[in-house]
Design a protein around this motif. Structure first.
Motif, short mmCIF file in Angstrom:
data_model
loop_
_atom_site.label_atom_id
_atom_site.label_comp_id
_atom_site.label_asym_id
_atom_site.label_seq_id
_atom_site.Cartn_x
_atom_site.Cartn_y
_atom_site.Cartn_z
N LEU A 174 -4.01 7.81 -4.06
CA LEU A 174 -2.98 8.19 -3.10
C LEU A 174 -3.51 7.97 -1.69
N SER B 22 -0.35 10.06 -8.64
CA SER B 22 -0.83 8.69 -8.63
C SER B 22 -2.34 8.71 -8.72
N GLU B 23 -2.91 7.66 -9.28
CA GLU B 23 -4.37 7.63 -9.44
C GLU B 23 -5.07 7.44 -8.10
N PRO C 21 5.02 11.78 -5.14
CA PRO C 21 4.08 10.65 -5.10
C PRO C 21 2.63 11.04 -5.29
N HIS D 160 -5.44 0.22 -0.63
CA HIS D 160 -4.68 -0.59 -1.59
C HIS D 160 -5.61 -1.54 -2.35
N GLY E 275 -3.17 2.93 -10.42
CA GLY E 275 -1.89 3.08 -9.75
C GLY E 275 -2.08 3.53 -8.31
N PHE E 276 -1.22 3.05 -7.43
CA PHE E 276 -1.38 3.29 -5.99
C PHE E 276 -0.05 3.72 -5.39
N ARG E 277 -0.10 4.78 -4.58
CA ARG E 277 1.06 5.21 -3.80
C ARG E 277 0.60 5.52 -2.38
N ALA F 265 -7.64 0.32 -5.08
CA ALA F 265 -6.83 0.59 -6.26
C ALA F 265 -6.59 -0.67 -7.07
#
Length: 316
Positions: free
Chosen positions: A113, A110-111, A107, A64, A73-75, A67
């Protein structure tokens, strides 16, 4: 015996915008500068990262925070035994009003993951993720859709001795560029955690010091880091050493050798240099080899085997 050669000291190169990224990460993940730098080098080399460790040592925080500082973007997806490929990749849903199928992205689009506890999922779901990582596309309903660029997967897995794990096959492990282990913090970092109640820094407080276009530009610069013919000779010598080592059941493949060069370029770039040195190769070699080179004696520490290989391989 040839001694390991350390990388040259940092210079004022084009990696300067990324130094605040490492500084910010070190405020959140205490006492792990080498692991943080390996994670960033992995991203710069367009690879994917595997973290094998027990719960509670900061794996999710690392993903996290990376990112956040890069403005990506984070998932996060929790891999469980009942997770289906469609839960990850997406699915086509019938739209009655439009009388057509409408694709609902999963999901994975995402950039960054975080695939948390990947070895708790079934091989089918693992394979779906790893195929998308390799192809950087998702195919569903006869349509191929590109994943974001940049696209970076950080997968965590529990140690094999943990209950309910399904080990990744060797061919799938090869889809990860580097492996790191965070481990326990050193006494100084752990004491700071205790004194602050774990509030040394939070992901929410991290500034975005870069953005996706800036990261893509840095990745292109990494591609241009020069590798001299003598450096390529060293890489080939190291590959031969792994293939001939009695301690290893298999050596570096040509694809792994290309990955080693890419990771070494990224490591050199983070030092602000436009040229790869043997020390850069040596710095990333253990993290690249840990999940690729099976030991004939599993009880022997891999670090000892890799250190011996580096020490015994002559540097041109």
């Amino acid at each position: 015996m040839t001694r390991a050669v350390p990388a040259a000291p940092p210079s004022s190169g084009t990696a300067a915008p990324l130094r605040p990224v490492l500084a910010a990460l070190e405020e959140v993940i205490l006492g792990k500068p080498v692991q943080l730098r390996l994670a960033l080098a992995c991203l710069l080399a367009r690879g994917h990262l595997l973290i094998e460790d027990q719960p509670g040592v900061g794996k999710t925080t690392l993903a996290h925070a990376l990112a956040r500082t890069l403005g990506l973007g984070f998932r996060r997806v929790q891999f469980t035994a009942d997770l289906l490929p469609a839960d990850l990749l997406g699915v086509s849903i019938w739209d009655a009003a439009a009388a057509t199928f409408r694709y609902q992205p999963g999901p994975i689009f995402s950039e960054v993951l975080l695939a948390d506890e990947i070895n708790r999922a079934t091989p089918r779901t693992q394979g779906a993720l790893l195929e998308a990582m390799e192809e950087r596309t998702v195919s569903e309903g006869g349509v191929t859709r590109p994943l974001p660029d940049p696209f970076f997967v950080i997968a965590t897995q529990n140690p094999a001795a943990f209950v309910g794990t399904s080990p990744l096959p060797e061919a799938q492990l090869d889809r990860f560029l580097l492996t790191v282990t965070l481990g326990y913090p050193d006494p100084r970092a752990e004491r700071r955690l205790l004194e602050t109640g774990g509030r040394t820094g939070t992901v929410r407080d991290l500034p975005a010091v870069l953005d996706a276009p800036g990261l893509l530009a840095a990745q292109r610069e990494v591609d241009r880091v020069h590798a001299a013919p003598a450096l390529l000779d060293y890489l080939q010598a190291l590959a031969r050493a792994t293939r001939e080592s009695p301690a290893l059941a298999a050596g570096l493949s040509p694809r792994a050798l290309l990955a080693l060069l890419a990771a070494a370029r990224a490591w050199a770039y983070l030092d602000g240099r436009g040229m790869v040195l043997p020390g850069d190769v040596q710095a990333v070699f253990p993290a690249l080899s840990a999940h690729r080179l099976p030991l004939r004696d599993p009880a022997r520490p891999g670090e000892d085997v890799f250190a011996r290989l580096l020490a015994d391989t002559p540097i041109p």
